[in-house]
Design a protein around this motif. Sequence first.
Motif, short mmCIF file in Angstrom:
data_model
loop_
_atom_site.label_atom_id
_atom_site.label_comp_id
_atom_site.label_asym_id
_atom_site.label_seq_id
_atom_site.Cartn_x
_atom_site.Cartn_y
_atom_site.Cartn_z
N ASN B 7 -88.39 -71.15 -18.80
CA ASN B 7 -88.51 -69.70 -18.71
C ASN B 7 -89.49 -69.18 -19.76
N LEU B 8 -89.38 -69.71 -20.99
CA LEU B 8 -90.30 -69.29 -22.04
C LEU B 8 -91.74 -69.67 -21.70
N LEU B 9 -91.91 -70.89 -21.12
CA LEU B 9 -93.26 -71.31 -20.73
C LEU B 9 -93.83 -70.39 -19.67
N LEU B 10 -92.99 -70.00 -18.71
CA LEU B 10 -93.45 -69.08 -17.67
C LEU B 10 -93.89 -67.76 -18.28
N ALA B 11 -93.10 -67.28 -19.27
CA ALA B 11 -93.48 -66.04 -19.94
C ALA B 11 -94.82 -66.19 -20.63
N LEU B 12 -95.00 -67.35 -21.29
CA LEU B 12 -96.25 -67.63 -21.98
C LEU B 12 -97.42 -67.64 -21.00
N ALA B 13 -97.20 -68.29 -19.85
CA ALA B 13 -98.24 -68.35 -18.83
C ALA B 13 -98.62 -66.94 -18.37
#
Lengths: 125, 157, 112
Positions: B7-13
Amino acid sequence: MLDQIAQAIVGILAVAGSFFCLVAALGVVRLPDALTRMHASSKAGTLGCGLVLLAVALFFPGLDVVARVVAAILFLLLTTPVAAHMIGRAAYASGESPAAGTVRDDLAKGPDNPRRRLLEKAGRR
Amino acid sequence: MNLLVLNLLLALAWMGFNADFSLGGFAAGFVLGHGVLWLGRPLYPNQRYFRLLWGSLGYFLWLLKEIVLSSLKVTASVLGFGAKVQPAVIAIPLDARTDLEITLLACSITLTPGTLTLDVSPDRKHLYIHAMFGGDAAALCAETKDSMERRILEVLR
Amino acid sequence: MSPAITPFLSWCLTIAMVLLFAAFALTIVRVLRGPTTADRIIAIDLFGVLAVAFIALYTLYVQQVVFLDAAIALALVAFFGTVAYARFLERRVVDRPEEREAAQKEKEEPHA
C-alpha cells in the motif's frame, strides 16, 4: 465570511482548551490525594492541550501545519499514559497514597503491592 | 503486513506519477492504493491487514469519543457539581496475554478519565487500576472488560 | 501567511491566555504546598503540558507557525523529565526505607 466562521471556531476551540487546562490545574489543587490529582492533571490537561493544538491546525492554512499538529497530539496521547503509570506506581510505592476516603484497595494486602515488591527486591526486611 | 508495504509503495508510485511529493499527494495515493488492494482481496487469503487497519481506526475514534465524554465527567466533579469522588484501587483480571495487548489496554485505561493503570501483576493475570468513582467496583470492572478489552481483542486477534 | 484576525478571535485568545495563566498560578500553588513529593511531581508534569498549550496559543497570538516546533520539542523533554522523577521516587523507597517509614509515622501521629 467563511474566514470569519473558521476564526470563530478557532477561538472557541482555544478557549475550550484553556478551560480544560484550568480545570486540570484546579483539580490538582482541589482533589484530596496524589492519585486522584493525577486523574485531573493527566487527562484534562491532555484534552485541553490537544484542543489548543487543534485550533492552531485550523487557523494556519497548509498541510504541513496539520501534519505537525497531528504528530504533536499523537505524541501527547502516547506519552501521557506512560508518564501517569510511572508516577502512579511511584506514588503508591512511596507509601504516601492513597489517602483517607479510599473505599477499596486491592493492592494493600496482596503480594503484588509495588512497595513490598520493591523492598523485597532490595533485600531489606 | 506485506500488504501495508504494498500500500505504501502504491502511494509512493502515485506521488511519483503526479510529481506531487506532499502530504496531500501521499494521502490521496494511500487511499487510492488501499481501494485497489481492497478490490483484490480474493488474491490474498488469510490476510488480516484490512481488519487491522479499519479496526484500529474505529478503535481510535471510539477512544477519542470516550476521552471527551469522561473528561466532562471529571470536570464536573472537579468543579464540585458532579459525582462524589470515591477513590479505589481495583484489581481487574486480564484476558489479554501479549505485551502489545496489555500495553494498549493499560494506556487506554489511563487515557479515559476516571481510571488510571497503577501496575500489572508480575504473573500478568491482573491489572491494578485506580478509579476516581470506584463506589461500585464490580460494575466498573465489568464495564472495562466488556467495552475496552473486548474491543482491543477483537481488533488484534 | 494568514488572514487578518477578527475582533472575536482576538477576544477569545485574550480570554484563553487569562485562563492559562490562572492554571499556571494554581499549578505553582500545588508545587509549593506539596505536601508529598508525588504531588510536586504531578504538578510539575502538568506544568509541562500547560507550557505546551501556552506555546501553541502563543503561535496563534503572534501568527508565527515556527513556534509550533518548540511546543513539540517541549512535550518530548517534559515527558522524559517526568519519567526520571518517577524513577527517582521509586529508587528512594529502596535506598532509604527507614527514613520514609519515620516520615510516614510522624504524619499519622502528630506530636502528642
